[in-house]
Scaffold this active site. Structure first.
Site, PDB file in Angstrom:
ATOM      1  N   GLU A  87       0.765  -1.070   0.124  1.00  0.00           N
ATOM      2  CA  GLU A  87      -0.059   0.018   0.230  1.00  0.00           C
ATOM      3  C   GLU A  87       0.674   1.350   0.357  1.00  0.00           C
ATOM      4  O   GLU A  87       0.834   2.495  -0.323  1.00  0.00           O
ATOM      5  CB  GLU A  87      -0.607   0.386   1.171  1.00  0.00           C
ATOM      6  CG  GLU A  87      -1.724  -1.090   1.536  1.00  0.00           C
ATOM      7  CD  GLU A  87      -3.340  -0.519  -0.321  1.00  0.00           C
ATOM      8  OE1 GLU A  87      -3.987   0.924  -0.364  1.00  0.00           O
ATOM      9  OE2 GLU A  87      -3.510  -1.225  -0.715  1.00  0.00           O
ATOM     10  N   SER A 474     -52.672 -28.520  35.553  1.00  0.00           N
ATOM     11  CA  SER A 474     -52.743 -29.437  37.273  1.00  0.00           C
ATOM     12  C   SER A 474     -51.274 -29.091  36.831  1.00  0.00           C
ATOM     13  O   SER A 474     -51.051 -29.268  37.768  1.00  0.00           O
ATOM     14  CB  SER A 474     -52.695 -31.206  36.265  1.00  0.00           C
ATOM     15  OG  SER A 474     -54.647 -31.352  35.900  1.00  0.00           O
TER      16      SER A 474
END
Length: 799
Positions: A87, A474
């Site tokens: 770069e 229940s």
């Protein structure tokens, strides 16, 4: 002539001065509008928020930019050199601006008639990314150059590289080198080889074009270019170039296979974080969130819920083929499958789709992708009788018709049983319509260890474990019975199971309505022991007990156990007439497992900010020196809500539910457990809630749009199998233990028929448990009891 020559000479001398003056003027004009580079010393880029399981595994991430900040010291020297070579080879020589590169780029831009090449240094790229916009104009380039020069004055080269390598975009949502190392190689940045470093350094120019996922060969060519640049700059030798270029680099996509497994739990955590800290902090703040979820348990929980729902769905029958594909459609479908399986290969146990193309004896012949498969008709009894036809006709399923009919081209869901040639062995499947939920909690810490909120989070994000309010049926009874134990009842109390009729006047019409409660078996059983009534889930006995102890008393009792939903204050409370969440019900049961102590459920154990500072924790030791305004202790203190004796008594009775009652399936885990089934009168909801000393778990099954689950689809049949499948594996993390018995508990031999005492050596004696001072004092042989003595509600009984 001399006159013109004089003006020409003055112009030649003045133009550079004018240009310089204009440049200086532009510099001062632009400078006034530029951001301060000093802000870069306090670099706080957007970071990902990570969610961790109890073993430190990452289960989820939330971000706008997937970035993981890494110190410069952890970045390999070869990776830094690779980026510089590719770069900005003059990085250590220039002062932020490389005039040679700018001149070279300017020539290309003039030829292109616009900006086609930037010529930016690494410093300029940092300036652009962190301080400017990405517009491609000469003005922005000028600003970029000024800022780069200023940055070089304010920061060291290492600090600039630190910013660059953490900020740069490297494709596939990866920002910075650490995230990219995870993305492409499934490793930390410090573990990268030279070959891998060169691949990453080749990405900034065009992350998509050089993606090793999509364009592997192109990425390898770019890698060799970077390696060549490194040789030219003297960073590596030709021999190292050759070795790196020949290295077989494996691209390992970062796959979070846990996302599907923990999806409902992740969303619970995400919602909390967003509500607590806000959306911006959640997606950019880099929070580190430690949770209580146990991955081995979570995986088993999801599998248990899914398999149980599929089994329930099969009991309801086969609904028929999904659709019929003609010859052209079949070819297109199979080609798409080929493309899919090229990246996501079929595995044993996976679910997919197949096209039925024929029948040979007991086998339905299928096509999957470019492969052949077979479904055994004999092993598909749940869809029987099954027939195949080549004629053009509508498909049938035995869920609504008398048979299952598969025309040629029937598209069906299948499960892969074996991949051995020549035929892939398949089983006939269908996606279930009912939904389920499962939650597991450590009763001593309140920490949620597993949470499944439905069959498939991708199809429905509604978390039924925490958001669905359903009738418990229940399953509410142990709460009523525990309340009764604290109201004078004992496990040996006898209640008469006989018909009841209640009259209620409707408020709107004034009309009298009769309510005649019944037991599930549509029978009445006469004198019934308290323990036996709960073990066999007797409705009538429970209603009589509730009427005796008082509706308000029972409702308040449920509230202190952790049932936050206000209960309907009438006798139907005994049958679970108020909708509650599975998590609420499980919380109440954890009180029994924890010896009477309520610890509200938690699922987050610690939250740190991006700097590692603790924001929230369940551990007071994390705030030993005190808490700042933004810190919080999130664990609610334990509270004793019932006595250890009552907690043990109800637990011991619920062990009978497993040993001899409706919870018999739980015996399969082969260790002491207590629990209770739950079934509503219309079979719309099925529950099983149970626990061992170290872990409590709830399983619920029902349709989102409420309707009956089917004949005999009780809590025992529809919900308990998921609980059993989960607990069989989950309990392997714990040693076998019995429930702890408080020292004050008494054991006395009683007569099962009347609940009175027997001699200890009597063959008919049953040793019952009692809280201190509550055991009967009368011997069974001393008195012949009358009906009124069995019926607590006439207030004349002696029990």
């Amino acid at each position: 002539m001399n006159h013109y020559l004089k003006y020409a000479l003055l112009s030649l001398l003045g133009l550079p001065l004018l240009g310089a003056a204009l440049l200086v003027g532009a510099y001062f004009y632009v400078s006034a509008t530029l951001p301060r580079v000093e802000t870069l010393s306090d670099y706080h880029p957007p970071l990902i928020t990570r969610i961790y399981a109890d073993d430190g595994s990452i289960i989820a991430e939330y971000s706008r930019e997937r970035r993981i900040l890494v110190p410069f010291e952890k970045i390999p020297k070869t990776l830094v050199q690779a980026f510089i070579a590719a770069e900005d080879a003059s990085f250590f020589k220039h002062q932020g601006i490389d005039f040679i590169s700018i001149f070279r780029a300017a020539l290309k831009n003039m030829k292109a008639g616009g900006i086609s090449q930037g010529g930016s240094t690494i410093t300029q790229q940092v300036a652009k990314k962190l301080l400017l916009t990405s517009e491609r104009t000469f003005t922005r380039k000028f600003k970029e150059a000024i800022l780069a020069w200023r940055m070089e004055k304010a920061l060291t080269k290492q600090e600039i590289l630190y910013l660059y390598l953490n900020q740069i975009y490297l494709g596939h949502r990866a920002y910075g080198v650490e995230a990219a190392a995870e993305n492409y190689f499934d490793k930390n940045v410090e573990e990268l080889t030279l070959a891998e470093s060169a691949i990453m350094a080749g990405l900034p120019q065009a992350p998509s074009r050089y993606s090793p996922y999509r364009h592997y060969q192109r990425a390898m060519e770019r890698q060799k270019y970077v390696l060549g640049r490194m040789v030219k700059e003297g960073y590596i030798t030709p021999e190292e170039y050759t070795q790196a270029a020949q290295e077989e680099v494996t691209i390992k996509p970062r796959l979070n296979n846990l996302l599907d497994v923990t999806a409902y739990f992740n969303e619970q955590v995400r919602r909390y974080l967003e509500e607590r800290f806000g959306e911006d902090v959640l997606y950019t703040g880099g929070l580190e969130v430690e949770t209580s979820i146990n991955l081995p348990m979570q995986k088993v929980a999801q599998q248990a819920v899914r398999e149980n729902l599929r089994n329930h769905d099969k009991r309801r029958g086969y609904r028929g083929a999904q659709q019929i594909l003609d010859e052209t459609s079949r070819a297109e479908f199979l080609l798409k499958q080929q493309e899919q399986f090229a990246t996501e290969p079929l595995t044993v146990g996976s679910y997919t789709q197949a096209v039925i193309v024929g029948q040979k004896g007991d086998q339905l012949l299928c096509k999957i992708s470019d492969k052949n498969g077979a479904i055994s008709i004999k092993e598909s009894k749940w869809a029987a009788p099954i027939k195949f036809t080549k004629t053009e006709t509508a498909p049938l399923g035995n869920a609504e018709e008398k048979q299952t009919l598969f025309p040629l081209g029937s598209l069906v869901e299948v499960k892969v049983l074996s991949l051995k040639d020549p035929l892939i062995k398949l089983s006939l499947e269908q996606k279930p319509l009912a939904q389920g939920a499962l939650v597991a909690i450590d009763p001593f810490s309140g920490q949620i260890k597993a949470m499944v909120g439905g069959y498939d989070f991708a199809e429905s994000q509604f978390n039924r474990a925490t958001q669905a309010k359903r009738l418990p049926g229940s399953a509410i009874k142990p709460i009523i019975y525990a309340a009764a134990l604290d109201h004078g009842y004992t496990p040996a109390s006898i209640i008469l199971d006989t018909p009841l009729i209640y009259e209620n006047r409707k408020v709107d019409t004034g009309k009298l309505e009769e309510w005649k409660p019944r037991n599930y078996e549509q029978k009445f059983y006469g004198p019934t022991r308290f323990r036996y009534a709960l073990a066999h889930s007797r409705n009538v006995v429970t209603i009589k007990i509730l009427e005796d102890i008082g509706i308000n008393y029972a409702a308040n009792y449920a509230k202190k156990l952790g049932i936050e939903t206000p209960l309907e204050r009438d006798l139907s409370m005994a049958l679970g007439s108020t909708a509650v969440t599975p998590l609420e019900m499980l919380t109440a049961y954890t009180v029994f497992a924890n010896g009477g102590v309520l610890i509200p459920p938690t699922y987050i154990t610690r939250i740190r900010d991006r700097d590692g500072r603790i924001l929230e924790s369940i551990d007071p030791a994390d705030f030993a020196t005190g808490m700042a305004a933004d810190q919080r202790l999130i664990r609610k203190p334990p509270r004793r809500v019932i006595s250890p004796e009552t907690a043990y008594l109800i637990t011991n009775i619920m062990e009978s539910v497993v040993r001899e009652g409706t919870g018999w399936r739980a015996k399969a885990i082969e260790r002491p457990s207590a629990g209770k089934t739950g079934t509503t009168n219309d079979l719309k909801d099925a529950w099983y809630i149970g626990f061992i000393p170290q872990l409590a778990c709830v399983s619920w099954v029902g349709y989102d749009q409420e309707r009956p689950l089917g004949k005999s689809e009780t809590g025992s049949r529809a919900a308990a199998p998921a609980w059993v499948s989960f607990m069989k594996e989950a309990v392997k993390q714990y040693p076998v233990q019995n429930f702890r018995i408080p020292d004050t508990i008494e054991f006395h031999p009683i007569d099962k028929k009347n609940g009175l005492l027997l001699e200890g050596d009597d063959k008919q004696a049953y040793f019952e448990v009692f809280a201190p001072g509550t055991a009967p004092t009368q011997m069974s042989a001393d008195k012949q009891l009358k009906a009124r003595d069995f019926f607590r509600l006439d207030m004349e009984g002696v029990l």
